[in-house]
Design a protein around this motif. Structure first.
Motif, PDB file in Angstrom:
ATOM      1  N   GLU A 293      -2.635 -11.296   6.288  1.00  0.00           N
ATOM      2  CA  GLU A 293      -1.441 -11.193   5.441  1.00  0.00           C
ATOM      3  C   GLU A 293      -0.261 -11.943   6.049  1.00  0.00           C
ATOM      4  OE1 GLU A 293      -0.161  -7.209   4.021  1.00  0.00           O
ATOM      5  OE2 GLU A 293      -2.159  -6.638   4.695  1.00  0.00           O
ATOM      6  N   GLU A 294      -0.013 -11.689   7.336  1.00  0.00           N
ATOM      7  CA  GLU A 294       1.227 -12.170   7.939  1.00  0.00           C
ATOM      8  C   GLU A 294       1.146 -13.612   8.421  1.00  0.00           C
ATOM      9  OE1 GLU A 294       2.421  -9.302  10.853  1.00  0.00           O
ATOM     10  OE2 GLU A 294       2.738  -7.773   9.331  1.00  0.00           O
ATOM     11  N   TRP A 295       0.003 -14.004   8.925  1.00  0.00           N
ATOM     12  CA  TRP A 295      -0.105 -15.356   9.488  1.00  0.00           C
ATOM     13  C   TRP A 295      -0.651 -16.354   8.482  1.00  0.00           C
ATOM     14  CZ3 TRP A 295      -1.482 -15.640  15.387  1.00  0.00           C
ATOM     15  CH2 TRP A 295      -0.622 -14.767  16.080  1.00  0.00           C
TER      16      TRP A 295
ATOM     17  N   ARG B 205      -4.073  -7.357   8.553  1.00  0.00           N
ATOM     18  CA  ARG B 205      -2.660  -7.620   8.902  1.00  0.00           C
ATOM     19  C   ARG B 205      -2.435  -9.088   9.264  1.00  0.00           C
ATOM     20  NH1 ARG B 205       0.561  -3.135   9.297  1.00  0.00           N
ATOM     21  NH2 ARG B 205       0.832  -3.231   7.068  1.00  0.00           N
TER      22      ARG B 205
ATOM     23  N   SER C  49      -2.229  -9.014  -0.082  1.00  0.00           N
ATOM     24  CA  SER C  49      -2.670  -7.804   0.619  1.00  0.00           C
ATOM     25  C   SER C  49      -4.033  -7.262   0.156  1.00  0.00           C
ATOM     26  CB  SER C  49      -1.543  -6.773   0.503  1.00  0.00           C
ATOM     27  OG  SER C  49      -2.023  -5.505   0.383  1.00  0.00           O
TER      28      SER C  49
ATOM     29  N   MET D 292       0.853  -1.206   0.000  1.00  0.00           N
ATOM     30  CA  MET D 292       0.000   0.000   0.000  1.00  0.00           C
ATOM     31  C   MET D 292       0.877   1.240   0.000  1.00  0.00           C
ATOM     32  SD  MET D 292      -2.860   1.205   2.746  1.00  0.00           S
ATOM     33  CE  MET D 292      -4.015  -0.116   2.430  1.00  0.00           C
ATOM     34  N   GLN D 293       0.401   2.284  -0.649  1.00  0.00           N
ATOM     35  CA  GLN D 293       1.203   3.496  -0.740  1.00  0.00           C
ATOM     36  C   GLN D 293       1.389   4.136   0.631  1.00  0.00           C
ATOM     37  OE1 GLN D 293      -1.137   5.388  -3.795  1.00  0.00           O
ATOM     38  NE2 GLN D 293       0.657   5.423  -5.120  1.00  0.00           N
ATOM     39  N   ALA D 294       2.495   4.863   0.741  1.00  0.00           N
ATOM     40  CA  ALA D 294       2.918   5.395   2.030  1.00  0.00           C
ATOM     41  C   ALA D 294       1.837   6.237   2.704  1.00  0.00           C
ATOM     42  CB  ALA D 294       4.194   6.209   1.839  1.00  0.00           C
ATOM     43  N   ALA D 295       1.275   7.196   1.966  1.00  0.00           N
ATOM     44  CA  ALA D 295       0.316   8.119   2.582  1.00  0.00           C
ATOM     45  C   ALA D 295      -0.941   7.374   3.023  1.00  0.00           C
ATOM     46  CB  ALA D 295      -0.041   9.226   1.597  1.00  0.00           C
ATOM     47  N   ALA D 296      -1.406   6.437   2.187  1.00  0.00           N
ATOM     48  CA  ALA D 296      -2.619   5.682   2.520  1.00  0.00           C
ATOM     49  C   ALA D 296      -2.379   4.864   3.786  1.00  0.00           C
ATOM     50  CB  ALA D 296      -2.993   4.774   1.355  1.00  0.00           C
ATOM     51  N   GLN D 297      -1.207   4.248   3.879  1.00  0.00           N
ATOM     52  CA  GLN D 297      -0.886   3.426   5.055  1.00  0.00           C
ATOM     53  C   GLN D 297      -0.786   4.306   6.312  1.00  0.00           C
ATOM     54  OE1 GLN D 297      -1.104   0.601   6.742  1.00  0.00           O
ATOM     55  NE2 GLN D 297       0.081  -0.499   5.205  1.00  0.00           N
ATOM     56  N   ALA D 298      -0.199   5.497   6.145  1.00  0.00           N
ATOM     57  CA  ALA D 298      -0.053   6.407   7.290  1.00  0.00           C
ATOM     58  C   ALA D 298      -1.424   6.876   7.776  1.00  0.00           C
ATOM     59  CB  ALA D 298       0.816   7.601   6.903  1.00  0.00           C
ATOM     60  N   ARG D 299      -2.321   7.167   6.821  1.00  0.00           N
ATOM     61  CA  ARG D 299      -3.676   7.605   7.227  1.00  0.00           C
ATOM     62  C   ARG D 299      -4.431   6.460   7.880  1.00  0.00           C
ATOM     63  NH1 ARG D 299      -3.478  10.588   2.434  1.00  0.00           N
ATOM     64  NH2 ARG D 299      -4.361   8.840   1.297  1.00  0.00           N
TER      65      ARG D 299
ATOM     66  N   TRP E  32      -3.146   4.058   9.639  1.00  0.00           N
ATOM     67  CA  TRP E  32      -2.623   3.948  11.014  1.00  0.00           C
ATOM     68  C   TRP E  32      -3.274   4.988  11.915  1.00  0.00           C
ATOM     69  CZ3 TRP E  32       0.094   7.500  13.994  1.00  0.00           C
ATOM     70  CH2 TRP E  32       0.584   7.015  15.208  1.00  0.00           C
ATOM     71  N   TYR E  33      -3.450   6.185  11.355  1.00  0.00           N
ATOM     72  CA  TYR E  33      -4.068   7.289  12.101  1.00  0.00           C
ATOM     73  C   TYR E  33      -5.506   6.925  12.483  1.00  0.00           C
ATOM     74  CZ  TYR E  33      -4.753  12.222  13.248  1.00  0.00           C
ATOM     75  OH  TYR E  33      -4.970  13.387  13.896  1.00  0.00           O
TER      76      TYR E  33
END
Lengths: 113, 240
Positions: free
Chosen positions: A78-80, A75, A85, A1-8, A10-11
């Motif tokens: 994806e990871e387990w 998450r 994604s 996922m693109q940086a800004a989308a992932q940061a938002r 998380w927010y």
């Protein structure tokens, strides 16, 4: 996922976690109160029926869950489970939709009794 | 003192543990043990070290299942009775025996924009940074990293997501985010956000637990999450 989308994202997860922390405490206190004072299901519904404040509180609770839960679930998938994604996001969002439907059904039932 | 019974990984992916008997010495380090094996028992044993005093970060290995800097790890502290199991660091490809290929680890520092980018030239005066400023203190907290790879080998997220930049690279990026002389911030924030960056961290803190320099990469990563979120909300990350 693109940086800004992932940061938002998380927010959103962080803000919803703050809301959930308050909601869970209030919810637990309510349960403890109801159980300790021996209220029956009938008596509980009699108190919540038509109570807009109760309904508004649980509506917020449901929405906070719907924002918070799918981010973590995607998450884990994806990871387990090794799910790709995009697929994980779609599945998690569908689960969020289910939470909204079930949650608001419960809120409506509590309000209308 | 009875001799140490030491099992050392020999080979690459295919291989196995080989047992050696090493005499105990007072104040003996794990690196001393490996060196004894190579000098006296198994000349073909491959391992890596340089400074022997905890500065260069080249001698990290997995000791009884835990990643450690071997030159500063006393046998008496980590031996299980008289047993010591020494293996190459986890999460990195093995070149031979105890030597891992660190390329990916350091490439990720570069990918996290771990290079300082200033805008002064040699004809400019020195930059004056207040040592007591909050930013300088945040940078100070992470700047002593020796690049040993212990945090990287201890990180579950690196194991689950091989493209995760890892604690050391993100800690490096955080020290630069707090470097007021640096001019590459938007590009750096873009580089450290996202699925392979700070947002993949689960805040489990194994890196903090294991870091021999007592750095807290988890705190650095939390800082990056805050700063990237702020930048994203303000539209400074670009790909809105």
């Amino acid at each position: 996922m693109q940086a800004a989308a992932q940061a938002r994202r998380w927010y959103r997860q962080r803000i919803s976690a703050m809301v959930l922390a308050i909601c869970v405490l209030v919810h637990l206190a309510t349960i403890v109160y109801a159980v300790r004072s021996g209220l029956s299901g009938e008596a509980l519904l009699a108190r919540t029926r038509g109570n807009l404040a109760f309904a508004a509180f649980y509506a917020v609770f449901v929405l906070a869950c719907a924002v918070h839960v799918p981010i973590g679930l995607a998450r884990i998938a994806e990871e387990w489970l090794g799910v790709e994604s995009r697929t994980a996001d779609i599945a998690a969002n569908l689960f969020a939709l289910l939470l909204v439907v079930l949650g608001f059904t419960a809120v409506y039932a509590m309000l209308r009794g | 003192m009875p001799p140490l019974r030491v099992s050392i990984w020999r080979g690459r992916l295919e291989g196995g543990f080989v047992d050696y008997e090493v005499p105990r010495q007072p104040s003996q380090t794990v690196l001393d043990v490996v060196t004894h094996v190579q000098r006296h028992l198994e000349p073909a044993l491959a391992y890596r070290y340089a400074c022997r005093v905890g500065m260069c970060g080249s001698c990290a290995m997995s000791v009884n299942g835990v990643a450690r800097w071997t030159c500063r790890t006393h046998v008496a502290k980590v031996a299980d009775g008289d047993r010591l199991e020494i293996a190459p660091l986890a999460n990195l490809p093995v070149v031979k025996d105890l030597v891992t290929d660190m390329r990916e680890f350091f490439d990720k520092w570069a990918r996290a924009k771990g290079q300082f980018k200033g805008d002064r030239t040699r004809s400019d005066d020195f930059a004056r940074v207040d040592p007591a400023s909050p930013q300088r203190r945040l940078a100070d907290a992470g700047v002593e990293c020796i690049g040993c790879g212990v945090c990287y080998a201890s990180c579950d997220v690196v194991q689950w997501r091989p493209d995760f930049l890892g604690p050391a690279a993100l800690n490096r990026a955080w020290t630069l985010v707090n470097d007021e002389r640096d001019r590459a911030q938007p590009a750096r924030l873009r580089a450290v956000a996202g699925d392979a960056g700070c947002h993949a961290c689960h805040t489990q803190g194994s890196c903090v637990e294991r870091c021999p320099k007592h750095i807290a990469p988890t705190a650095a990563i939390a800082g990056l999450k805050r700063v990237t979120a702020r930048a994203a909300v303000r539209g400074e990350l670009g790909d809105a």
